[in-house]
Design a protein around this motif. Structure first.
Motif, PDB file in Angstrom:
ATOM      1  N   UNK A  96     -10.648   4.426  14.155  1.00 15.33           N
ATOM      2  CA  UNK A  96     -11.964   5.053  14.281  1.00 15.33           C
ATOM      3  C   UNK A  96     -11.856   6.572  14.187  1.00 15.33           C
ATOM      4  N   UNK A  97     -10.717   7.033  13.689  1.00 15.69           N
ATOM      5  CA  UNK A  97     -10.457   8.458  13.483  1.00 15.69           C
ATOM      6  C   UNK A  97     -10.141   8.691  12.004  1.00 15.69           C
ATOM      7  N   UNK A  98     -10.239   9.927  11.535  1.00 15.02           N
ATOM      8  CA  UNK A  98      -9.962  10.203  10.120  1.00 15.02           C
ATOM      9  C   UNK A  98      -8.577   9.710   9.681  1.00 15.02           C
ATOM     10  N   UNK A  99      -8.510   9.248   8.442  1.00 14.59           N
ATOM     11  CA  UNK A  99      -7.268   8.719   7.873  1.00 14.59           C
ATOM     12  C   UNK A  99      -6.450   9.848   7.260  1.00 14.59           C
ATOM     13  N   UNK A 100      -5.127   9.659   7.269  1.00 16.21           N
ATOM     14  CA  UNK A 100      -4.216  10.662   6.723  1.00 16.21           C
ATOM     15  C   UNK A 100      -3.419  10.080   5.562  1.00 16.21           C
ATOM     16  N   UNK A 101      -3.626  10.626   4.373  1.00 12.68           N
ATOM     17  CA  UNK A 101      -2.832  10.206   3.221  1.00 12.68           C
ATOM     18  C   UNK A 101      -1.356  10.506   3.463  1.00 12.68           C
ATOM     19  N   UNK A 102      -1.052  11.646   4.065  1.00 14.93           N
ATOM     20  CA  UNK A 102       0.345  11.999   4.340  1.00 14.93           C
ATOM     21  C   UNK A 102       1.030  10.947   5.206  1.00 14.93           C
ATOM     22  N   UNK A 103       0.321  10.441   6.213  1.00 14.61           N
ATOM     23  CA  UNK A 103       0.904   9.410   7.082  1.00 14.61           C
ATOM     24  C   UNK A 103       1.221   8.150   6.291  1.00 14.61           C
ATOM     25  N   UNK A 104       0.314   7.736   5.430  1.00 17.77           N
ATOM     26  CA  UNK A 104       0.509   6.499   4.668  1.00 17.77           C
ATOM     27  C   UNK A 104       1.624   6.675   3.641  1.00 17.77           C
ATOM     28  N   UNK A 105       1.676   7.830   2.988  1.00 17.06           N
ATOM     29  CA  UNK A 105       2.762   8.111   2.045  1.00 17.06           C
ATOM     30  C   UNK A 105       4.105   8.058   2.768  1.00 17.06           C
ATOM     31  N   UNK A 106       4.193   8.670   3.935  1.00 15.76           N
ATOM     32  CA  UNK A 106       5.445   8.665   4.700  1.00 15.76           C
ATOM     33  C   UNK A 106       5.826   7.248   5.125  1.00 15.76           C
ATOM     34  N   UNK A 107       4.827   6.412   5.389  1.00 20.24           N
ATOM     35  CA  UNK A 107       5.096   5.048   5.860  1.00 20.24           C
ATOM     36  C   UNK A 107       5.756   4.169   4.804  1.00 20.24           C
ATOM     37  N   UNK A 108       5.612   4.507   3.521  1.00 16.01           N
ATOM     38  CA  UNK A 108       6.216   3.672   2.475  1.00 16.01           C
ATOM     39  C   UNK A 108       7.470   4.298   1.864  1.00 16.01           C
ATOM     40  N   UNK A 109       7.902   5.406   2.392  1.00 20.58           N
ATOM     41  CA  UNK A 109       9.110   6.034   1.866  1.00 20.58           C
ATOM     42  C   UNK A 109      10.312   5.101   1.994  1.00 20.58           C
ATOM     43  N   UNK A 110      11.039   4.928   0.907  1.00 24.12           N
ATOM     44  CA  UNK A 110      12.189   4.036   0.899  1.00 24.12           C
ATOM     45  C   UNK A 110      13.126   4.472  -0.232  1.00 24.12           C
ATOM     46  N   UNK A 111      14.409   4.699   0.056  1.00 28.63           N
ATOM     47  CA  UNK A 111      15.328   5.179  -0.980  1.00 28.63           C
ATOM     48  C   UNK A 111      15.577   4.172  -2.105  1.00 28.63           C
ATOM     49  N   UNK A 112      15.224   2.915  -1.901  1.00 29.20           N
ATOM     50  CA  UNK A 112      15.401   1.902  -2.958  1.00 29.20           C
ATOM     51  C   UNK A 112      14.277   1.939  -3.976  1.00 29.20           C
ATOM     52  N   UNK A 113      13.223   2.672  -3.682  1.00 29.78           N
ATOM     53  CA  UNK A 113      12.024   2.642  -4.512  1.00 29.78           C
ATOM     54  C   UNK A 113      12.101   3.610  -5.679  1.00 29.78           C
ATOM     55  N   UNK A 114      11.707   3.110  -6.839  1.00 25.97           N
ATOM     56  CA  UNK A 114      11.620   3.939  -8.028  1.00 25.97           C
ATOM     57  C   UNK A 114      10.198   4.332  -8.343  1.00 25.97           C
ATOM     58  N   UNK A 115       9.236   3.728  -7.623  1.00 25.59           N
ATOM     59  CA  UNK A 115       7.834   4.055  -7.856  1.00 25.59           C
ATOM     60  C   UNK A 115       6.992   3.726  -6.646  1.00 25.59           C
ATOM     61  N   UNK A 116       5.992   4.557  -6.430  1.00 33.20           N
ATOM     62  CA  UNK A 116       5.023   4.322  -5.367  1.00 33.20           C
ATOM     63  C   UNK A 116       3.631   4.459  -5.953  1.00 33.20           C
TER      64      UNK A 116
END
Length: 145
Positions: free
Chosen positions: A11-31
């Motif tokens: 019920x509070x404003x959403x943060x794109x930065x938080x969501x981007x950080x949540x999917x960070x993974x060194x195995x990933x070649x694309x997000x």
């Protein structure tokens, strides 16, 4: 490592930065990311106010949608590694982010495909309802059965 790193209603404003950080993974070649925002019109009518509400099971349903999409799309060598989604509830203003979905995968194709599938399935399957009022005095519920 956990596949679903974030599946929440807020019920509070959403943060794109938080969501981007949540999917960070060194195995990933694309997000891939999707940000749904409140627009000032719908069905050719001017939107004045908008509010979201959700059933208490909505977060669990979000998690199931995300897990299914990742399982259906990923393969052993082209995996979906991480997924995250947040959705607002309560009163929102025009231009506010209402939902953010992010996916990290081995390759861009899987990231884009999973992200698209998750947002489409969230809208179709998760019990979140939108109530909007229009400048002409009308109102409607979207997503309510």
């Amino acid at each position: 490592m956990q596949l679903i790193t974030l599946a929440e209603l807020r019920d509070t404003p959403l943060s794109l930065d938080e969501v981007v950080a949540a999917v960070g993974d060194p195995r990933s070649g694309g997000s891939a990311f999707f940000v749904g925002t409140v627009r000032d019109h719908d069905h050719g009518r001017t939107v004045r106010t908008l509010s979201y509400s959700a059933h208490p099971t909505a977060e669990a349903a979000m998690r199931r949608v995300m897990e299914k999409a990742a399982a259906d799309i990923g393969t052993a060598d082209r995996a979906v590694w991480r997924a995250a989604a947040v959705h607002r509830v309560g009163d929102l203003a025009i231009g506010d982010p209402a939902v953010i979905v992010a996916v990290a995968a081995s390759h861009r194709e899987e990231a884009f495909t999973a992200c698209r599938r998750i947002i489409d399935d969230l809208k179709a399957e998760v019990p979140i309802w939108k109530h909007q009022t229009f400048a002409d005095g009308g109102a409607e519920w979207v997503g309510a059965c």
